[in-house]
Design an enzyme around this catalytic site. Structure first.
Site, PDB file in Angstrom:
ATOM      1  N   ARG A 168       0.730  -1.233   0.264  1.00 49.38           N
ATOM      2  CA  ARG A 168      -0.402   0.037  -0.159  1.00 49.38           C
ATOM      3  C   ARG A 168       1.073   1.085  -0.188  1.00 49.38           C
ATOM      4  NH1 ARG A 168      -3.214  -3.810  -0.630  1.00 49.38           N
ATOM      5  NH2 ARG A 168      -5.471  -3.702   0.046  1.00 49.38           N
ATOM      6  N   SER A 241     -10.625  -0.285   2.702  1.00 50.49           N
ATOM      7  CA  SER A 241     -10.348  -0.617   3.709  1.00 50.49           C
ATOM      8  C   SER A 241      -9.593   0.857   4.273  1.00 50.49           C
ATOM      9  CB  SER A 241      -9.071  -1.237   3.831  1.00 50.49           C
ATOM     10  OG  SER A 241      -8.986  -2.618   2.973  1.00 50.49           O
ATOM     11  N   GLU A 336      -4.893   4.233   5.419  1.00 49.92           N
ATOM     12  CA  GLU A 336      -5.338   4.237   4.511  1.00 49.92           C
ATOM     13  C   GLU A 336      -4.993   5.481   3.305  1.00 49.92           C
ATOM     14  OE1 GLU A 336      -5.185   1.405   0.854  1.00 49.92           O
ATOM     15  OE2 GLU A 336      -6.135   0.235   2.254  1.00 49.92           O
TER      16      GLU A 336
HETATM   17  N1  EPU Z   1     -10.832 -10.674   9.979  1.00 47.51           N
HETATM   18  C1  EPU Z   1     -11.809 -10.183  11.254  1.00 47.51           C
HETATM   19  N2  EPU Z   1     -13.022  -9.450  11.349  1.00 47.51           N
HETATM   20  C2  EPU Z   1     -13.143  -8.733   9.886  1.00 47.51           C
HETATM   21  C3  EPU Z   1     -12.390  -8.925   9.066  1.00 47.51           C
HETATM   22  C4  EPU Z   1     -11.541  -9.855   8.923  1.00 47.51           C
HETATM   23  O1  EPU Z   1     -11.511 -10.519  12.388  1.00 47.51           O
HETATM   24  O2  EPU Z   1     -14.277  -7.745  10.504  1.00 47.51           O
HETATM   25  C5  EPU Z   1     -10.145 -11.463   9.964  1.00 47.51           C
HETATM   26  C6  EPU Z   1     -10.685 -12.575   9.173  1.00 47.51           C
HETATM   27  O3  EPU Z   1     -10.904 -13.304   9.641  1.00 47.51           O
HETATM   28  C7  EPU Z   1      -9.193 -12.417   8.729  1.00 47.51           C
HETATM   29  C8  EPU Z   1      -8.037 -11.278   8.712  1.00 47.51           C
HETATM   30  O4  EPU Z   1      -8.719 -10.798   9.299  1.00 47.51           O
HETATM   31  O5  EPU Z   1      -8.555 -13.735   8.700  1.00 47.51           O
HETATM   32  C9  EPU Z   1      -8.096 -11.190   7.263  1.00 47.51           C
HETATM   33  O6  EPU Z   1      -9.157 -10.211   6.122  1.00 47.51           O
HETATM   34  P1  EPU Z   1      -9.600 -10.721   4.754  1.00 47.51           P
HETATM   35  O7  EPU Z   1      -8.929 -11.951   4.563  1.00 47.51           O
HETATM   36  O8  EPU Z   1     -10.856 -10.354   4.690  1.00 47.51           O
HETATM   37  O9  EPU Z   1      -8.029  -9.227   4.695  1.00 47.51           O
HETATM   38  P2  EPU Z   1      -7.669  -8.064   5.420  1.00 47.51           P
HETATM   39  O10 EPU Z   1      -7.254  -7.810   5.897  1.00 47.51           O
HETATM   40  O11 EPU Z   1      -8.916  -7.366   5.957  1.00 47.51           O
HETATM   41  C10 EPU Z   1      -7.281  -6.770   3.469  1.00 47.51           C
HETATM   42  C11 EPU Z   1      -7.381  -5.690   1.995  1.00 47.51           C
HETATM   43  C12 EPU Z   1      -8.441  -6.176   1.637  1.00 47.51           C
HETATM   44  C13 EPU Z   1      -8.223  -6.589   0.767  1.00 47.51           C
HETATM   45  C14 EPU Z   1      -8.299  -7.782   1.210  1.00 47.51           C
HETATM   46  C15 EPU Z   1      -8.173  -9.176   0.440  1.00 47.51           C
HETATM   47  C16 EPU Z   1      -5.811  -4.322   3.559  1.00 47.51           C
HETATM   48  C17 EPU Z   1      -5.886  -3.215   4.440  1.00 47.51           C
HETATM   49  N3  EPU Z   1      -6.619  -4.107   3.113  1.00 47.51           N
HETATM   50  O12 EPU Z   1      -8.075  -6.481   3.805  1.00 47.51           O
HETATM   51  O13 EPU Z   1      -8.157  -4.371   0.556  1.00 47.51           O
HETATM   52  O14 EPU Z   1      -9.627  -6.792  -0.681  1.00 47.51           O
HETATM   53  O15 EPU Z   1      -6.850  -8.314   2.483  1.00 47.51           O
HETATM   54  O16 EPU Z   1      -6.605  -9.387   0.078  1.00 47.51           O
HETATM   55  O17 EPU Z   1      -4.381  -4.820   3.028  1.00 47.51           O
HETATM   56  C18 EPU Z   1      -9.133  -1.979  -0.147  1.00 47.51           C
HETATM   57  O18 EPU Z   1      -7.822  -1.847   0.020  1.00 47.51           O
HETATM   58  O19 EPU Z   1      -9.838  -1.556  -0.003  1.00 47.51           O
HETATM   59  C19 EPU Z   1      -9.123  -3.490   0.109  1.00 47.51           C
HETATM   60  C20 EPU Z   1     -10.301  -4.387   1.118  1.00 47.51           C
END
Ligand code: EPU
Length: 341
Positions: A168, A241, A336
């Site tokens: 990012r 995000s 972000e």
């Molecule tokens: N989780 C929670 N609570 C929640 C959501 C997620 O505990 O409300 C846990 C999940 O269980 C999982 C972990 O957090 O173990 C990661 O969740 P997720 O796979 O949804 O990914 P993220 O790290 O929350 C990142 C990106 C997203 C992207 C997803 C999928 C960042 C800041 N965000 O989210 O990007 O779609 O991975 O690759 O890196 C964006 O940048 O706008 C965006 C949506």
């Protein structure tokens, strides 16, 4: 042909940011070519006003009105270059819609950006925060960008290496205001293996034999997963995000893990990346809402403008979330989106 640059005055921006917060630009100009962009920048210099470059408005928060010139990049163009064997370069004007470009490439059978389907915003904004999802980042396929360098007032070609990409992050965030991207160049392939290992994607694809999958199948799977978890900014105003996933040292992670055995962390070359969504979820903010703004009930990383919220409402909520996470886990969350004003 270049149109004349004649900025409009007192232009309302609420429809031009996906959080839909109210803000007025003192001056506003849309540009359709690199020539018009140069002219608009010259106009701003002559009139001694600051410039804000606007793409799809999906990664910024207006904290009030903007007193300078807002330049909206509407440079179009989508074409193939250097088609050699199974590889080809996709050249996109900075104003092209990113998701439409993903559909265009994947429908043509090209691989490399299928996991980045449905990310809001424009092609020109994609390198700024090095968009990433489901195990793929833009920097994996980007070969170069064409940009207007505001120091030399010339168009320059920046290679992938020049862009200093990280999670990012990029040169465009590190040297804010210096470059305005006009075009991006992506090297795609019809044969390169696709990245199907991210947990959500793997689960969604289930038993489907991977060798039978076309890039459009993967893009469609990503679209279905995103629609299940993330609010559509066209229906529910949001900026994706709102926080980056923070990276902590291994020692900090071990300490946190002993207190919170379920904590989600991904080992990096240096340190461990924590899931910010998990941290926010744990401190109880997921699904929170007041009369104006809130936190999405299916993804705790996403802040939402429910009804007539302002940028200040969103930023106040973000601060409260950061404080709770800091207090409970001792971890700093970094926002972000960029803040304007
Ligand atoms: N989780 C929670 N609570 C929640 C959501 C997620 O505990 O409300 C846990 C999940 O269980 C999982 C972990 O957090 O173990 C990661 O969740 P997720 O796979 O949804 O990914 P993220 O790290 O929350 C990142 C990106 C997203 C992207 C997803 C999928 C960042 C800041 N965000 O989210 O990007 O779609 O991975 O690759 O890196 C964006 O940048 O706008 C965006 C949506």
């Amino acid at each position: 042909m270049n149109r004349t640059v004649e900025p409009r005055e007192n232009f309302e921006l609420s429809d031009l940011n996906t959080l839909h917060v109210p803000a007025v630009a003192r001056f506003y100009q849309e540009v359709h070519t690199a020539g018009e962009l140069a002219e608009a920048l010259e106009w701003a210099r002559n009139n001694d006003v600051d410039v804000l470059i606007l793409g799809g408005g999906s990664n910024l928060v207006f904290n009030g009105d903007y007193q300078g010139l807002v330049v909206r990049i509407c440079i179009r163009g989508c074409s193939w270059e250097r088609v050699l064997g199974h590889e080809a370069t996709l050249v996109l004007g900075a104003g092209e819609n990113w998701h439409e470009a993903v559909l265009y490439a994947t429908r043509a059978g090209y691989r490399g950006i299928e996991n980045l389907a449905l990310i809001p915003g424009t092609a020109g904004a994609a390198p700024v925060q090095n968009i990433g999802a489901y195990g793929v980042e833009l920097c994996d396929t980007l070969v170069s960008v064409t940009a207007l360098d505001r120091h030399s007032n010339t168009l320059v070609e920046l290679t992938n290496k020049d862009c200093h990409f990280a999670y990012r992050d990029s040169l465009f965030k590190q040297s804010p205001g210096r470059y305005v991207i006009t075009e991006i160049h992506l090297r795609l392939s019809r044969e390169k293996p696709m990245q199907l290992g991210y947990r959500d994607l793997e689960e969604y694809l289930g038993d489907r034999p991977h060798e039978e999958l076309e890039p459009i199948d993967v893009a469609e799977a990503v679209m279905a997963i995103r629609r299940r978890k993330l609010p559509d900014p066209g229906m529910i105003p949001n900026a994706g995000s709102f926080f980056k996933n923070p990276v902590v040292s291994e020692a900090t992670f071990v300490k946190l893990k002993s207190g919170y055995p379920d904590i989600v962390g991904y080992p990096q070359i240096k340190g461990v990346k924590l899931a910010a969504a998990w941290l926010i979820d744990q401190v109880g903010w997921k699904g929170f809402r007041n009369e104006r703004v809130g936190v999405h009930n299916r993804q705790a990383l996403v802040l939402i403008n429910h009804s007539a919220g302002t940028g200040r409402d969103i930023l106040e909520l973000a601060d409260r979330i950061r404080e709770s996470v800091k207090e409970r886990f001792g971890v700093e969350l970094e926002m972000e989106p960029g803040i304007v004003g």
